[in-house]
Motif scaffolding. Sequence first.
Motif, PDB file in Angstrom:
ATOM      1  N   LEU A 201      68.333  39.664  77.704  1.00  0.00           N
ATOM      2  CA  LEU A 201      67.255  40.948  76.922  1.00  0.00           C
ATOM      3  C   LEU A 201      65.458  39.714  76.927  1.00  0.00           C
ATOM      4  N   ALA A 202      64.426  40.968  77.929  1.00  0.00           N
ATOM      5  CA  ALA A 202      63.732  40.311  78.004  1.00  0.00           C
ATOM      6  C   ALA A 202      62.343  41.207  77.434  1.00  0.00           C
ATOM      7  N   TYR A 203      62.517  42.400  77.406  1.00  0.00           N
ATOM      8  CA  TYR A 203      61.824  43.440  76.659  1.00  0.00           C
ATOM      9  C   TYR A 203      62.487  44.472  76.277  1.00  0.00           C
ATOM     10  N   ILE A 204      61.327  45.117  74.594  1.00  0.00           N
ATOM     11  CA  ILE A 204      62.397  46.324  73.767  1.00  0.00           C
ATOM     12  C   ILE A 204      61.728  46.881  73.514  1.00  0.00           C
ATOM     13  N   ARG A 205      61.483  48.686  73.844  1.00  0.00           N
ATOM     14  CA  ARG A 205      60.516  48.832  73.318  1.00  0.00           C
ATOM     15  C   ARG A 205      61.244  50.285  72.500  1.00  0.00           C
ATOM     16  N   LEU A 265      53.883  52.822  62.329  1.00  0.00           N
ATOM     17  CA  LEU A 265      54.929  53.456  62.737  1.00  0.00           C
ATOM     18  C   LEU A 265      55.774  54.180  63.632  1.00  0.00           C
ATOM     19  N   ARG A 266      54.809  54.193  64.253  1.00  0.00           N
ATOM     20  CA  ARG A 266      55.986  55.326  65.653  1.00  0.00           C
ATOM     21  C   ARG A 266      56.746  54.106  66.696  1.00  0.00           C
ATOM     22  N   ARG A 267      56.328  52.472  66.532  1.00  0.00           N
ATOM     23  CA  ARG A 267      56.672  52.355  67.835  1.00  0.00           C
ATOM     24  C   ARG A 267      57.433  50.499  67.815  1.00  0.00           C
ATOM     25  N   LEU A 268      57.862  49.708  68.318  1.00  0.00           N
ATOM     26  CA  LEU A 268      58.321  48.384  67.947  1.00  0.00           C
ATOM     27  C   LEU A 268      58.467  48.195  69.603  1.00  0.00           C
ATOM     28  N   LEU A 269      57.841  46.903  69.390  1.00  0.00           N
ATOM     29  CA  LEU A 269      57.557  46.151  70.808  1.00  0.00           C
ATOM     30  C   LEU A 269      58.286  44.831  70.266  1.00  0.00           C
TER      31      LEU A 269
END
Length: 278
Positions: A201-205, A265-269
Amino acid sequence: MVDYDSYGHVKIVKSPEHTTTVMMAKRISELAGEAHNPNEIRFTSAFPVLYSQDRMWATTLMVDYVSGLFNLDIFGLCIDINGIWAIDWINKRQQKTLGGIQLSKNPNYSWYGNVLMDYALRNANASDWLLIEDNFSDNFRFNGKLGPADTLVISPSGHWVTIDNLMNFDFINILVREARISYSDLNTFLRHWRAGGSYRLAYIRLEFEMDTDFENFDEDLEIVETNEVRKYRVEVEGDDTDYEIQGGYSIQRMDGVKATINYNLRRLLMVVWHADRN
């Protein structure tokens, strides 16, 4: 090559964003106002159209013809629930893994639709990308694995993705929209990653369906605040662009690899700083 079964198209492509239609299949009933044979080919100014009572037969005929003409394997498959048969057909006709698979939107769902989509996910093997655009029912559950591949996009209906699903996804880039992952689940995922899980894994949104309150991270994760500004590159949905991640939190895997987490509140990066990418 991409087979759009739902629309009866066969397309030769360099990438999923640049396509050219070379043949088309339509139901014989669309030839109105005249007598016609069960299978008939008509030529338009742009490309031939094959009219048939059996669209599965017509689609496989076209794909076999075009792939043989250009000596190509099938690269990508874009289907809805009516085209799931093509997954097995392609797996039997060629040894090379598909580059990409797109499971498109379905207007209506039933228990049988859930069974078909579960089967599709378990057998949808691709090396580059898996794009899941389906409208899953609220009671849909999946307990299998996805990947390995480069990119996974689940949009818009990511409500079915559980923390176990997330830990069993083997991709470099992951985007999930309308997620229902809880804050405690996120701590579980970070603990899994810190111990060496989701290694590539390098990127998760994650884009959440509803506001998600973030409290303090679990102490054993040893997460610290950071004001670093760093650039990263990710290719999701055909977008290959440099971005900045400003501040947030830093977490370190047991082998020393670090990642930056940024959320609201609506996103995790989360961006992982591998030595060979990002």
